[in-house]
Design a protein around this motif. Sequence first.
Motif, PDB file in Angstrom:
ATOM      1  N   GLU A  85     -10.490   0.173   2.243  1.00 31.48           N
ATOM      2  CA  GLU A  85      -9.744   0.467   1.017  1.00 31.48           C
ATOM      3  C   GLU A  85     -10.414  -0.169  -0.201  1.00 31.48           C
ATOM      4  O   GLU A  85     -10.448   0.433  -1.283  1.00 31.48           O
ATOM      5  CB  GLU A  85      -8.301  -0.031   1.141  1.00 31.48           C
ATOM      6  N   ASN A 125      -9.511  -2.007   7.885  1.00 31.54           N
ATOM      7  CA  ASN A 125      -8.750  -1.149   6.971  1.00 31.54           C
ATOM      8  C   ASN A 125      -8.808  -1.675   5.541  1.00 31.54           C
ATOM      9  O   ASN A 125      -8.974  -0.903   4.585  1.00 31.54           O
ATOM     10  CB  ASN A 125      -7.298  -1.047   7.437  1.00 31.54           C
ATOM     11  N   CYS A 126      -8.661  -2.993   5.389  1.00 35.73           N
ATOM     12  CA  CYS A 126      -8.683  -3.581   4.046  1.00 35.73           C
ATOM     13  C   CYS A 126     -10.061  -3.440   3.407  1.00 35.73           C
ATOM     14  O   CYS A 126     -10.175  -3.134   2.215  1.00 35.73           O
ATOM     15  CB  CYS A 126      -8.270  -5.051   4.106  1.00 35.73           C
ATOM     16  N   HIS A 154      -5.519  -5.095  -1.174  1.00 38.18           N
ATOM     17  CA  HIS A 154      -6.274  -5.212   0.077  1.00 38.18           C
ATOM     18  C   HIS A 154      -7.306  -6.338   0.087  1.00 38.18           C
ATOM     19  O   HIS A 154      -7.794  -6.696   1.166  1.00 38.18           O
ATOM     20  CB  HIS A 154      -6.960  -3.882   0.383  1.00 38.18           C
ATOM     21  N   MET A 182      -4.859  -1.137  -6.090  1.00 38.18           N
ATOM     22  CA  MET A 182      -5.102  -1.006  -4.652  1.00 38.18           C
ATOM     23  C   MET A 182      -6.097  -2.057  -4.171  1.00 38.18           C
ATOM     24  O   MET A 182      -5.945  -2.630  -3.077  1.00 38.18           O
ATOM     25  CB  MET A 182      -5.612   0.399  -4.336  1.00 38.18           C
ATOM     26  N   ASP A 221       0.839  -1.204   0.000  1.00 38.92           N
ATOM     27  CA  ASP A 221       0.000   0.000   0.000  1.00 38.92           C
ATOM     28  C   ASP A 221       0.872   1.251   0.000  1.00 38.92           C
ATOM     29  O   ASP A 221       0.645   2.195  -0.771  1.00 38.92           O
ATOM     30  CB  ASP A 221      -0.917  -0.029   1.222  1.00 38.92           C
ATOM     31  N   GLY A 271      -8.595   6.011  -4.644  1.00 40.06           N
ATOM     32  CA  GLY A 271      -9.752   5.896  -3.766  1.00 40.06           C
ATOM     33  C   GLY A 271     -10.673   7.093  -3.796  1.00 40.06           C
ATOM     34  O   GLY A 271     -11.712   7.090  -3.141  1.00 40.06           O
ATOM     35  N   ASP A 273     -13.369   2.079  -1.033  1.00 42.35           N
ATOM     36  CA  ASP A 273     -12.967   3.346  -1.652  1.00 42.35           C
ATOM     37  C   ASP A 273     -12.511   3.138  -3.094  1.00 42.35           C
ATOM     38  O   ASP A 273     -12.920   3.870  -4.007  1.00 42.35           O
ATOM     39  CB  ASP A 273     -11.844   3.996  -0.841  1.00 42.35           C
ATOM     40  N   SER A 274     -11.654   2.136  -3.304  1.00 40.14           N
ATOM     41  CA  SER A 274     -11.151   1.896  -4.658  1.00 40.14           C
ATOM     42  C   SER A 274     -12.248   1.358  -5.569  1.00 40.14           C
ATOM     43  O   SER A 274     -12.318   1.717  -6.751  1.00 40.14           O
ATOM     44  CB  SER A 274      -9.969   0.919  -4.615  1.00 40.14           C
ATOM     45  N   ARG A 285       1.193   4.258  -2.918  1.00 43.64           N
ATOM     46  CA  ARG A 285       0.902   5.664  -2.618  1.00 43.64           C
ATOM     47  C   ARG A 285       2.101   6.560  -2.941  1.00 43.64           C
ATOM     48  O   ARG A 285       1.925   7.711  -3.360  1.00 43.64           O
ATOM     49  CB  ARG A 285       0.479   5.809  -1.157  1.00 43.64           C
TER      50      ARG A 285
END
Length: 345
Positions: free
Chosen positions: A177, A173-174, A158, A154, A104, A124, A180-181, A108
């Motif tokens: 993500e 968290n995964c 994840h 991404m 990750d 994201g 979002d992606s 970024r």
Amino acid sequence: MGVGEIELRKRLWWWVYVFDRFTSILHGLPPLINDVDVDNDLPIDCHLYDLEATELSHPLPGERTAVFVFLQYVSLGKKLSRILDLLYTTTQRRDGARKITDLDRGLRVWNQNLKANGILFDIGNTDLQHSSGDTNHSYESTTMWLQLMANITMTLIHRPGLSFDDTTPEFGNCLRECLDSGSAILSLVEASNIPKWLRNLSLVGPATIFQSALVHIYSQLKYRTFKPDGFPALDTSMGMISKGISILTMDSSRATQVQGSIYSESLSEIIKTLRTLLSSLPVAQGLVETPHVVDDGVPISDAPDTFDEQNWSGNALDALNYMTASDWMGDPSGPFMGFMDLGES
């Protein structure tokens, strides 16, 4: 051999390398090219007007050629290769949370380097963003396609984290993500005018669209009563699922002409599954007693009252497996990445 031909050969080689990685992901097969055997230099960001040239034509300071985007494409291909090695093999998956964090971070950093070169987007982010100071339509299309590619990468980083213990922060968290992606993928494909041949080079097909919508359904069912910070509200998720249905419906209308009736029927099965699940989300969360009305006011009469494995259409999943092996095919016409300036005066 002149420097022009050497540069052409490097571009061709790295195109084959990236295509091998994409094919591996699409078909779930090992790549044919091993990274340990690769020692080829990357292409140079330069104009290539003449294969017999003895000198390369470099851009002025602060400028870039079309090959710059191709180089970012190659960089993503190498990152995808590392993702496959570390997260999608049976022998290298230990310590997955740390590997996901490292991958990750690397992606970024790549994103920040792009922004430093005027390609402005955040992974994201569902907003459509553009290159600064560039009005070339073809270049804008490839920039948006690069944004699409980054979000797919991404997601691949994840997605293995969804197998973690769902009480751990790493799982949350995964999932966030992936949401979002996935939302960014759906927004980009729906609102942009990325040519279909270019979409095919970024692993975007019915499987990707279906999975991007499906993660919203999973999230809403996972957190029916308590919504952690950063997770989308029900209306937001339903909007994203509707985007997925819209994209697949648009593709379905063209599918018969390109891939034939079997492909079109497979798309229809997947669209029906998403519509059924979408209409049932408010029911599952206890907000309404009857299935929600979706798709231009047409109610889904066969929507289930509850969610369990029996509600998942086996035909839809079989169709998805079929399309995973074929949805990268289509109209391949269009300029080859990195060669759009070849032959121009």
